[in-house]
Design a protein around this motif. Structure first.
Motif, PDB file in Angstrom:
ATOM      1  N   UNK A  84      21.803  -2.620   6.280  1.00  0.00           N
ATOM      2  CA  UNK A  84      21.682  -2.236   7.693  1.00  0.00           C
ATOM      3  C   UNK A  84      21.872  -0.730   7.874  1.00  0.00           C
ATOM      4  N   UNK A  85      22.769  -0.133   7.096  1.00  0.00           N
ATOM      5  CA  UNK A  85      22.936   1.324   7.162  1.00  0.00           C
ATOM      6  C   UNK A  85      21.659   2.030   6.729  1.00  0.00           C
ATOM      7  N   UNK A  89       0.853  -1.185   0.000  1.00  0.00           N
ATOM      8  CA  UNK A  89       0.000   0.000   0.000  1.00  0.00           C
ATOM      9  C   UNK A  89       0.884   1.228   0.000  1.00  0.00           C
ATOM     10  N   UNK A  90       0.279   2.410  -0.048  1.00  0.00           N
ATOM     11  CA  UNK A  90       1.036   3.654  -0.174  1.00  0.00           C
ATOM     12  C   UNK A  90       1.917   3.945   1.037  1.00  0.00           C
ATOM     13  N   UNK A  91       1.585   3.369   2.193  1.00  0.00           N
ATOM     14  CA  UNK A  91       2.381   3.604   3.392  1.00  0.00           C
ATOM     15  C   UNK A  91       3.596   2.684   3.490  1.00  0.00           C
ATOM     16  N   UNK A  92       3.655   1.671   2.642  1.00  0.00           N
ATOM     17  CA  UNK A  92       4.760   0.712   2.698  1.00  0.00           C
ATOM     18  C   UNK A  92       6.053   1.360   2.218  1.00  0.00           C
ATOM     19  N   UNK A  93       7.128   1.136   2.930  1.00  0.00           N
ATOM     20  CA  UNK A  93       8.444   1.625   2.537  1.00  0.00           C
ATOM     21  C   UNK A  93       9.441   0.476   2.584  1.00  0.00           C
ATOM     22  N   UNK A  94      10.600   0.698   2.009  1.00  0.00           N
ATOM     23  CA  UNK A  94      11.622  -0.358   1.971  1.00  0.00           C
ATOM     24  C   UNK A  94      13.005   0.265   1.941  1.00  0.00           C
ATOM     25  N   UNK A  95      13.980  -0.491   2.407  1.00  0.00           N
ATOM     26  CA  UNK A  95      15.379  -0.089   2.359  1.00  0.00           C
ATOM     27  C   UNK A  95      16.123  -0.966   1.362  1.00  0.00           C
ATOM     28  N   UNK A  96      17.065  -0.361   0.673  1.00  0.00           N
ATOM     29  CA  UNK A  96      17.847  -1.084  -0.330  1.00  0.00           C
ATOM     30  C   UNK A  96      19.327  -0.803  -0.115  1.00  0.00           C
ATOM     31  N   UNK A  97      20.115  -1.871  -0.173  1.00  0.00           N
ATOM     32  CA  UNK A  97      21.559  -1.744  -0.248  1.00  0.00           C
ATOM     33  C   UNK A  97      21.969  -2.051  -1.680  1.00  0.00           C
ATOM     34  N   UNK A  98      22.778  -1.193  -2.274  1.00  0.00           N
ATOM     35  CA  UNK A  98      23.199  -1.370  -3.663  1.00  0.00           C
ATOM     36  C   UNK A  98      24.701  -1.150  -3.745  1.00  0.00           C
TER      37      UNK A  98
END
Length: 542
Positions: A396-397, A366-375
């Motif tokens: 983790x950072x 949904x619109x409130x969902x967020x995510x972190x990505x390491x690249x």
């Protein structure tokens, strides 16, 4: 008939997946875990046809056309209809069936790699491999009575607490061995027909190992990394000795291809050499934010809806986004977790699509969902395991990130470049800055580097910028005079324009760079970002 809420987990996850010398080892570790969970769910359903799987909702391992992608998490939650005296037996049978699925892989690996050995010799190696697998696998389950007097959330939270207590009370079975350890995991003894003695010298150990491994099938022989057949298959190099667990991973592609009777479902996993046409490649690791909170507060119906949305995202959307790009390969997509190998020039756009598809109500949560990505961008000669550890650190950072402007936590992208010379540049920034999309701001600057700016812009900017920072050795220095920075950026951009070129909307480009600086914890991170972005240009990393 009573009901029980069951949580069932298969592991260990990190060590099993991370033990890899080749990209195919890495893929097979993820896929085998997904396969074992699928086998557990299928078998439990035969013991209780009315079993209701809450998470994940579907047993099917992969989405349409992407059967080679690991798409089940390492656990499941289900409502099982059994009486109190039967539930323990049902779950013990399910556990044993799951173990036997992996034992079968180990036995297959020995038969396939050592097909020239006698049946008796193969049985010796199989026995050692199964003993290693038995001691290694960590399968835990809890069954909590599920009645009408308490809510699903209360019962599930109690089950999770019990499961956590079981894992904290893990028993370790000590093993004694005198032989050489596995070349891949460095944890278990490599398989060998000869018995090892504690008084054996290294030369004796090596000779005994070679006597066994030199008799491997010609199909698995390869002499060096430059051998084309090695790069395109799961071959075993000379002087590479594997334990039963890593041998099962090395032959997994063959096993699953035979099981499905088609190579079309399981294309060979590319080596890093084949990813993109440059000397560098990218690894992406994504994880949804605050997923535990989402699951802990919801009813069974909400829990199931989240599960269904995650299933669609990981099995349909993620493979379509990643594998629509030439040379990109998806390692796994289990719920909100994604890991992929990518060509450098497509890495930022893929990261952007994954993050915002995750928060799309029709395609993700949904619109409130967020995510972190390491690249991370690394050289193709860099050891794979080191880059994998580094990209987990980046994730983790990103999870620990706090926006210096808004104060919001998580929802971040952590970027890093590890050059072949050993230089490391890394930084963390949010997905959105004010009303601007961060990736768009970065791509805008990359476009300037490709088309309008000379190659020495970054060097000139760093030389001009560093004196503006205070020389008080503070770890996190932030330039407060934004007007000064704006003037210097504008001057150097104009000075670095290629002959015959003109930058349209110069002030907009300057403002975009200022926004990137504002989102940084320290001005030094902004310098790192500019250096990192040069690796996304067409000329860098060739």
């Amino acid at each position: 008939m009573q009901k029980y809420l069951v949580i069932f987990t298969v592991g260990p996850v990190q060590s099993f997946i991370a033990a890899a010398r080749k990209t195919e080892d890495f893929w097979s570790g993820s896929y085998i875990l997904s396969h074992m969970v699928a086998k557990a769910m299928e078998y439990l359903q035969t013991l209780d046809p009315d079993c209701e799987f809450v998470y994940p909702k579907r047993i099917k391992e992969t989405g349409n056309g992407y059967r080679h992608v690991a798409s089940l998490p390492n656990r499941f939650t289900a409502v099982v209809h059994k009486n109190g005296q039967d539930i323990g037996e049902v779950m013990q049978k399910t556990e044993q069936h799951t173990r036997e699925a992996f034992f079968h892989l180990c036995q297959y690996a020995v038969d396939r790699v050592f097909d020239s050995l006698s049946q008796n010799d193969r049985d010796v190696l199989k026995k050692k491999a199964i003993r290693q697998a038995e001691n290694y696998l960590e399968i835990y389950w809890v069954a909590e009575p599920y009645g009408d007097s308490e809510s699903f959330t209360v019962i599930r939270n109690r089950a999770e607490e019990r499961l956590g207590a079981m894992k904290n009370d893990k028993r370790f079975s000590g093993t004694v061995h005198f032989g050489l350890t596995c070349s891949v995991c460095k944890e278990h003894e490599a398989l060998c027909l000869s018995e090892m003695d504690k008084n054996d010298r290294y030369g004796d150990l090596k000779r005994k190992m070679n006597e066994t491994w030199n008799r491997r099938s010609s199909h698995y022989k390869s002499k060096n990394d430059e051998d084309e057949t090695y790069n395109k298959s799961g071959r075993i190099k000379d002087n590479e000795f594997l334990c039963g667990i890593c041998l099962a991973k090395r032959t997994a592609w063959d096993y699953f291809t035979e099981q499905n009777k088609s190579v079309a479902f399981f294309p060979r996993f590319k080596s890093v050499v084949e990813i993109g046409n440059r000397s560098y490649y990218a690894i992406l690791l994504m994880d949804g934010d605050r997923m535990g909170e989402r699951f802990s507060r919801g009813t069974k119906e909400v829990y199931g809806q989240i599960s269904e949305r995650l299933a669609h995202f990981s099995r349909e959307e993620v493979p379509e986004i990643v594998e629509s790009v030439r040379d990109a390969r998806l390692v796994y997509a289990g719920g909100d977790d994604v890991l992929a190998f990518l060509p450098v020039d497509a890495a930022l756009s893929i990261a952007h699509k994954l993050r915002f598809t995750f928060s799309d109500p029709k395609k993700g949560l949904d619109e409130k969902a967020t995510a972190c990505v390491g690249l991370i961008i690394g050289h193709k000669k860099t050891p794979l395991q080191g880059l994998l550890r580094a990209v987990r650190h980046l994730e983790n950072l990103a999870k620990a990130y706090k926006n210096p402007v808004t104060g919001m936590e998580k929802n971040a992208l952590a970027l890093a470049v590890h050059t072949r010379s050993g230089e490391i540049s890394q930084t963390v920034l949010p997905w959105e800055i004010e009303s601007s999309d961060t990736i768009s701001l970065m791509l805008d600057f990359i476009g300037l580097l490709n088309e309008k700016l000379s190659n020495n812009f970054i060097f000139n900017f760093m030389e001009a910028f560093r004196p503006l920072l205070h020389q008080d050795n503070e770890k996190y220095q932030k330039l407060r005079d934004r007007d000064m920075l704006k003037i210097e950026l504008r001057r150097l951009l104009q000075r670095s324009v290629k002959e015959g070129k003109k930058i349209e909307g110069l002030d907009n480009h300057v403002e975009g760079l200022l926004k990137l600086h504002d989102a940084m914890r320290a001005s030094q991170d902004f310098l790192h970002l500019l250096k990192i972005l040069t690796f996304f240009t067409r000329s860098e990393g060739e």
